[in-house]
Every structure is written in C-alpha cells, then in structure tokens.
Design a protein around this motif. Structure first.
Motif, PDB file in Angstrom:
ATOM      1  N   ASP A   1     -52.019   3.092   8.473  1.00 53.19           N
ATOM      2  CA  ASP A   1     -52.376   4.494   8.229  1.00 53.19           C
ATOM      3  C   ASP A   1     -53.878   4.739   8.296  1.00 53.19           C
ATOM      4  O   ASP A   1     -54.307   5.887   8.455  1.00 53.19           O
ATOM      5  CB  ASP A   1     -51.844   4.949   6.863  1.00 53.19           C
ATOM      6  CG  ASP A   1     -50.323   5.029   6.840  1.00 53.19           C
ATOM      7  OD1 ASP A   1     -49.740   5.199   7.935  1.00 53.19           O
ATOM      8  OD2 ASP A   1     -49.726   4.926   5.750  1.00 53.19           O
TER       9      ASP A   1
ATOM     10  N   LYS B   1     -47.987  10.027   9.805  1.00 53.31           N
ATOM     11  CA  LYS B   1     -46.532  10.035   9.634  1.00 53.31           C
ATOM     12  C   LYS B   1     -46.084  11.303   8.927  1.00 53.31           C
ATOM     13  O   LYS B   1     -45.048  11.876   9.232  1.00 53.31           O
ATOM     14  CB  LYS B   1     -46.099   8.794   8.849  1.00 53.31           C
ATOM     15  CG  LYS B   1     -46.278   7.487   9.606  1.00 53.31           C
ATOM     16  CD  LYS B   1     -45.739   6.320   8.809  1.00 53.31           C
ATOM     17  CE  LYS B   1     -45.836   5.017   9.601  1.00 53.31           C
ATOM     18  NZ  LYS B   1     -47.207   4.618   9.915  1.00 53.31           N
TER      19      LYS B   1
ATOM     20  N   ASP C   1     -43.471  10.101  17.617  1.00 50.22           N
ATOM     21  CA  ASP C   1     -43.968  10.843  16.456  1.00 50.22           C
ATOM     22  C   ASP C   1     -44.942  11.955  16.851  1.00 50.22           C
ATOM     23  O   ASP C   1     -45.521  12.615  15.999  1.00 50.22           O
ATOM     24  CB  ASP C   1     -44.639   9.899  15.453  1.00 50.22           C
ATOM     25  CG  ASP C   1     -45.891   9.229  16.016  1.00 50.22           C
ATOM     26  OD1 ASP C   1     -46.212   9.465  17.209  1.00 50.22           O
ATOM     27  OD2 ASP C   1     -46.557   8.495  15.274  1.00 50.22           O
TER      28      ASP C   1
END
Length: 560
Positions: free
Chosen positions: A214, A301, A276
């Motif tokens: 991340d 995300k 995504d």
C-alpha cells in the motif's frame, strides 16, 4: 537408473570427468555454479544443463553463446547423449560411460580442473546489470520446465476455470521444486521460489508484491533488470528484477489481453488498466532501447474519500464544502494539473458528490474512475484492430453519450478534439459535467481547451471558441505536485465571463507556499482570496446550507 558421466575438455587443459546424476547443472565461471569453468571465455552464469531420464536440455542464460553440435542455442534446446556442447573454449559431452568411451567417441582434447562442488557455496554476484544470479537462472529453468509440462498457453485459453488453472500450476510447480530441492543453491527458499515462479506464470511476476504494498503509489519497470517505485512522492530503486525481456513482455501481454488491447512491433506502445482500475502504460522494442517498459499508476484498494484528501493536506474542509456545493449546483468543472498531480483521484472524489438519483455516464480512454452511485454507465474507448479499423474514440463516445439521456457526463481526461463536443454538451442541457485537463494553471487550462477545439477541424474564430468556453466552464480546480512529492489543491478559480476578447478568471482560494521545513516538506496554507463567486445567490435559492464566511480572508486553513 543408469548413471551419466560428464566430460569437459579445453584445448590447453586436461580432460575432466565427472559423475552426473540426473538434475539441474548451473554452468559458469563463478564458484557458485555446479560446473565451474574458470576461463575468460565463460560468463559468471553462462548456461544451465538439465539432465533427465527421458530428455535433456541446455539453455543459454546470457546470450554469450552456447552451441550444440555446431548449432547456436537461441534460448533452450534439447540435447542428446554424446552431442558436443560448446561454451567459450570448453566442450562438454554427457552420456553413459559406454557412450563416451574412446572407441565410441574420439579422444577429447586435454584440459583443466573444472569441478562440481560437493555443496554449492552462497552466490555472491560480482556486479550487476548484465549478470544473471543463481536464483534467476534456477527460476528460468523451472519456469521453462513448467511451461513444457503444462503447455501454459494452451491451458490458459482452455475452458478451465481460473481457480482450477491456478491449482494445477501450483501442484506441478510443487512437484518440480520437490524434485530439485536438494540441488538448489544454498540460501534459496523453495517456497519463496515457487511463489515467484507462480506469480510470473499466471500473475505479474515480481510486480505482484509491489502491487500488494500500500505504500507504493507508482511502479516503473525500465527493462528486466531495473524496477523503480514511488513511495511518499520519492522514487526508489527496488531489488526486483525479471528473468529477461521475454518475461517482461509476457507480463505486458497478460495485462492488455483481457481488455482487448494489443502490443506488437506495429503498435509498440499501449495504454491499459488493471482489474482494480490502476493505469498502465507499456512500451516495447523498437521504441524502447532498454527493453520492455511498464509504468503503473496504482489505485488504492479503497478509493480515497474527501476526508482522506483533507487528512493528506490536499485540501481543507472549507474547499471540500465549496466544491460539494458547486457539484450540487450543477456547475461544469475542470480539474487541471500536471502529470502525476492527482487529477483522476480528485475527479473521483468530486464525482462522489453526484446525487444518487441521477443517471451518470463516465467516458474514459482506460476505465479508472470508481463511482459508488447506483445509476452509472461506464464507457471505454477502443483502439483500432490489427488492420487499423474499429477504433472508437473519446469523441465518438461523447457524441453517443448525448443520445443516452445522461444527467451528468464525466470524461476521465479531455485531450483532443472531443473538447468541442464536450463544450457543446455543457452548453446544451448537460450542466454539472466534470473532466480533467493537463495544464499548469487555470489560465493554461482554458488555452489548452481552445487548442483542442481547433483540433476538431472546425475553423471557428478564436472569439467564438472563447465564448463557448466562457459559457460552458464554470469552475477550474487546479491541483499541483510540489517538490516534496505532496499533492495539494493550489487554486480554485471561477470563470466569470469575458471582457472584450479575453476570458476573465477570479481565484476563490489559492495556496501560498512559505518555505520548506528541515525535512524538506512544503510549508504553506490555503487562503480564501476574498473574492466571492458570482453564483453565491444560487446557493440560497436552492436552499443548500452553506457558511459564507469561508470566503473571508481571515479564514485560512493551515497545514504543514
């Protein structure tokens, strides 16, 4: 099981004879190899010889030259007992003692002392860029064996479900790794090795871990041996590498194929997206001289929300509230900024203000926006096929969108002749539309709009174009990327009309930088300029609760 023998010869050294059980043999000048050929004509990790009961293979790792019976090995080649394998000044023969006996084969030239170490020493690469590590070489060999056993291309196109395919690949990988576990270089974790090969076979190879991280916001692959990432706005070189150019190219194909894009010598670059929504650009030979290149602009995300941008210091609560009111008032808005400044992220946040009871159409070159409303139609442009036909442009989609009864049109990025159709839509009952533009200032954004309208081939006077722009565009939200890598809204500007032949702008909010702190972080604050938008009375008429004091100059949000 018949035992094999390897005989190694060199013009100036004694013949070396080695017992050779079935397995994988790394060959090169570095001491970590199973077969060490100590000669300047041999690379540190030159080749891999795989001896198996049914068939055997040799593979050239460096492209430095491996020949079998006089024929050059281009990548991987099956090799038979007794066939001479030439690496630099060395000749290698393998087979049974009977097959290699003097009465079967001519005497080998005398040669040195290459030896197979009883236990492989830890690999210590001497340099860099060109050298293949023991880990990479083993991965390449196992991957080749996996492809051979499974025929991955055929399997991936068969009717197997994705879960079944992955399960079959994992099972076969485990079998291969178990077979050679005892012969792996010291310090190489079999489970980690299997995961990396699995990622490369069905995923995005070494990029998988970076995509799961991340803290990484952008990934840049500059050929197989150099991968950079962006963390906290700074570029960092990682230790991730691909096996070779073919491996990078396979990853590109795996990205573009599911969305109907293509990349080849006739079309050596492509824009695409991941599942995504993360944005992908790829460039290959002959345009790229360093090998296949991939640039991935990652999406979080969980899409960033308004409060996230406030917490990051991208904007203040006052600006967020004002932009929300602008969306509710159906003001046409442009998000302007440079490359990597966060335009799409801000557009996504502004789109979250769109009412749930309206029909929203999004139009993008590669679908990235992730809106949460119920009534959304997502349209994506299509490139031409291999014959140069079938392209559907953003302009085509904007025109078609007008026939689909949209309440709002959101164009991911306006970059060409579609600007004319978008302006006409904004002027003919489709208020409240949103888009982004590459520009460094609000004034530059309007100038670019004028240029893009001219690209449509309409010979309109500049004044007529500016009148169209002035009546269609209400607000410009400028977002900038600063020297410390942070992204901040630098101006919120209203397009207030025309004076003579010039569009007039008034800044409602602006960011004023005061300096840098000891860590190099940008210091400054976002100030109201004291100007009040011309549509202030509409807010009260629409009955939208709103605090007008946010426009007073004493009301400044601080950060840093």
């Amino acid at each position: 099981m018949t035992s094999l023998t390897i005989k190694i010869s060199h013009p100036k050294k004694d013949v070396q004879t080695l017992e050779a059980p079935y397995g994988v043999y790394m060959i090169g000048s570095d001491a970590s190899n199973r077969i060490v050929l100590d000669d300047g004509s041999v690379e540190e990790a030159h080749a891999v010889l795989t001896l198996m009961e049914d068939e055997s293979y040799v593979e050239d790792l460096m492209g430095a030259g491996v020949f079998v019976a006089g024929d050059r090995v281009m990548n991987r080649k099956q090799v038979f007992h007794g066939a001479p394998i030439q690496l630099g000044n060395y000749t290698i023969l393998f087979g049974t003692e009977e097959e290699l006996s003097p009465d079967k084969k001519p005497e080998l030239a005398a040669v040195s002392q290459p030896a197979i170490p009883s236990a492989p020493e830890p690999f210590k690469p001497k340099t860099a860029s060109r050298n293949v590590t023991a880990s990479q070489a083993v991965k390449q060999q196992i991957h080749s064996e996996l492809v051979e056993r499974l025929d991955l291309k055929r399997l991936s196109m068969s009717k197997l479900q994705e879960g079944e395919l992955q399960s079959k690949i994992k099972k076969t990988l485990k079998e291969i790794v178990d077979e050679i576990r005892s012969r792996l270089p010291a310090g190489l974790d079999p489970q980690r090795l299997a995961k990396e090969i699995f990622d490369e076979a069905v995923g995005l190879g070494p990029l998988e871990d970076l995509l799961d991280d991340d803290s990484v916001t952008e990934i840049m692959v500059n050929g197989p041996s150099q991968v950079y990432v962006e963390r906290a706005g700074k570029l960092i070189l990682t230790d991730c590498t691909f096996i070779n150019d073919t491996s990078v190219h396979s990853v590109i194909e795996r990205i573009v194929s599911p969305i109907g894009r293509r990349i080849d010598e006739s079309q050596p670059y492509v824009d695409a997206r991941l599942a995504d929504g993360s944005r992908v650009n790829a460039v290959i030979h002959p345009l790229s001289l360093v090998g296949p290149c991939i640039t991935i602009r990652k999406f979080s995300k969980d899409p960033f929300k308004v409060q996230d941008l406030i917490n990051f210091g991208t904007m203040t609560q006052d600006i967020a509230e004002f932009l929300r009111v602008c969306v509710l008032l159906r003001k046409n808005m442009i998000v302007s900024g440079g490359t990597g400044s966060g335009k799409t992220t801000l557009l996504n946040v502004l789109s979250s203000y769109l009412p749930d009871d309206e029909r929203i159409l999004t139009i993008e070159d590669a679908a990235e926006l992730r809106l949460t409303q119920d009534h959304i139609i997502r349209l994506e442009a299509r490139p031409a096929n291999i014959e140069g036909r079938g392209a559907v442009t953003i302009r085509d989609l904007v025109r078609n969108a007008l026939r689909m009864r949209p309440d709002r049109i959101v164009v991911g990025e306006c970059r060409g002749s579609e600007a004319l159709d978008m302006l006409q839509a904004m002027n003919t009952g489709h208020e409240g539309s949103l888009t982004t533009i590459h520009a460094n200032t609000p004034r530059d954004a309007l100038a670019r709009l004028e240029t893009m309208v001219l690209m449509a081939g309409m010979e309109l006077p500049v004044r007529a174009i500016r009148e169209q722009v002035g009546s269609a565009v209400h607000m410009i939200c400028q977002i900038s990327r600063f020297s410390d890598g942070s992204r901040k809204v630098s101006k919120v500007t209203e397009v207030s009309g025309m004076e003579g032949d010039r569009l007039t702008l008034q800044d409602i909010f602006e960011f004023r930088q005061t300096g840098l702190d000891d860590d190099g972080r940008v210091q400054g604050s976002l100030h109201p300029t004291g100007a009040v938008p011309t549509f202030i009375e509409e807010i009260a008429i629409r009955g939208i609760p709103f605090d007008r004091t946010i426009f007073e100059t004493k009301n400044s949000g601080q950060w840093g």
